[in-house]
Design an enzyme around this catalytic site. Structure first.
Site, short mmCIF file in Angstrom:
data_model
loop_
_atom_site.label_atom_id
_atom_site.label_comp_id
_atom_site.label_asym_id
_atom_site.label_seq_id
_atom_site.Cartn_x
_atom_site.Cartn_y
_atom_site.Cartn_z
N ASP A 43 44.04 46.18 40.21
CA ASP A 43 43.71 45.11 39.61
C ASP A 43 42.12 45.39 38.95
O ASP A 43 41.24 46.08 39.51
CB ASP A 43 43.60 43.70 40.53
CG ASP A 43 42.88 43.69 41.56
OD1 ASP A 43 41.65 43.23 41.63
OD2 ASP A 43 43.19 44.04 42.70
N GLU B 148 39.40 31.54 45.51
CA GLU B 148 38.44 32.25 46.59
C GLU B 148 37.23 31.30 47.24
O GLU B 148 36.94 31.50 48.30
CB GLU B 148 37.90 33.76 46.04
CG GLU B 148 38.92 34.54 45.50
CD GLU B 148 38.28 35.61 45.00
OE1 GLU B 148 37.39 36.14 45.58
OE2 GLU B 148 38.94 36.26 43.77
#
Length: 301
Positions: free
Chosen positions: A106, A197
């Site tokens: 990613d 997150e």
């Protein structure tokens, strides 16, 4: 097994040094030190022998458990252009244990300009087949490299997916519309990804979950496919798992001693220290818990 040899060698050296040090005495100037009892000396030697055995045992276990990674790290093949680091010991070991799974990576604007045509594998070990690309952040942020990366991934035949970095204290509906405004999915793309997150600072976790569900519902309605949920393992298991039991999950866990994907994880981000030709700097690397035929079941139709 060069690394194992060095571990055993240095363990032996430490033992010899510590043993020999005990026999060196500084000459007393006035009076002689009292001798230690024999039992104390025996116990001291037993202690250092035990330490040496532990070092040797750990070295043997490490050499057996990470043999593929160690062999890669000390491989002198000049064709390996990528810079090797100690992180490759675990990275290559994980890749070796998932040879039948799909491997991907990613990226975001932090990787700079990517030479997509140069990307083929990681550590010349595993073929790279899919990529997640950061698209948007919060209510109005857009990754500066998204359009370039999105086109580059498709042009070089990677299965691609776009992810949104969720900011907990910003409006969830506006965040969903920010993603929709900037991302157009095509047949064969991965579902949208919600990356969460951070912990909220101005709201409760229950309120955060409500916002995440709103984002999911709006995005699913737009693209006609259920989004993927990304988070760290601890964050997910503590805060999200009970609220999103049916979602495809992408879990981050970089623990050196976690070497295999868990059955309940669909994607596993196992390192942030990958080295890939065509990309400057370190890259996140991922395992998909399946093969090509299985990943097709997830893709946009």
């Amino acid at each position: 097994m060069i690394l194992l040899y060095y571990i055993l060698y240095f363990s032996a050296q430490i033992f010899v040094m510590t043993s020999s040090t005990k026999n060196i005495r500084k000459q007393p100037v006035r009076k002689r030190k009292k001798k230690q009892p024999k039992g104390v000396l025996i116990w001291s030697r037993v202690k250092w022998i035990s330490v040496a055995i532990i070092f040797v045992g750990f070295g043997i276990w490490f050499g057996i458990s990470f043999k593929d990674g160690i062999n890669y790290l000390f491989n002198s093949d000049k064709d390996l252009k990528a810079e090797k680091t100690v992180y490759d010991i675990r990275n290559v070991e994980v890749l070796s244990r998932h040879s039948e799974k799909m491997i991907g990576f990613d990226v975001s604007q932090y990787q700079g300009i990517i030479s997509w045509e140069e990307i083929d594998s990681i550590a010349q070990h595993s073929l790279l087949e899919f990529v997640f690309i950061r698209s948007t952040m919060g209510t109005d942020g857009k990754d500066k490299a998204f359009e370039l990366n999105w086109r580059g991934a498709r042009a070089n035949h990677f299965i691609r997916g776009a992810y949104h970095y969720y900011r907990p204290d910003e409006n969830s509906v506006e965040q969903a519309h920010n993603f929709i405004k900037n991302v157009r999915l095509s047949e064969g793309d991965l579902p949208p990804v919600l990356d969460i997150e951070e912990l909220p600072k101005r709201q409760s976790m229950d309120s955060l979950v409500v916002g995440l569900k709103k984002w999911m519902d709006i995005v699913e309605k737009e693209y006609k496919i259920k989004p993927i949920l990304y988070s760290g393992e601890h964050y997910y298991s503590k805060n999200l798992q009970k609220w999103f039991p049916d979602h495809v999950v992408w879990i981050a866990n970089y623990n050196f001693f976690v070497e295999e994907i868990k059955p309940e994880w669909h994607f596993w981000q196992f390192t942030e220290k990958g080295v890939i030709n065509g990309i400057d700097g370190k890259v996140d690397v991922n395992v998909f818990n399946g093969n090509r035929s299985e990943i097709r079941k997830l893709l946009v139709r």
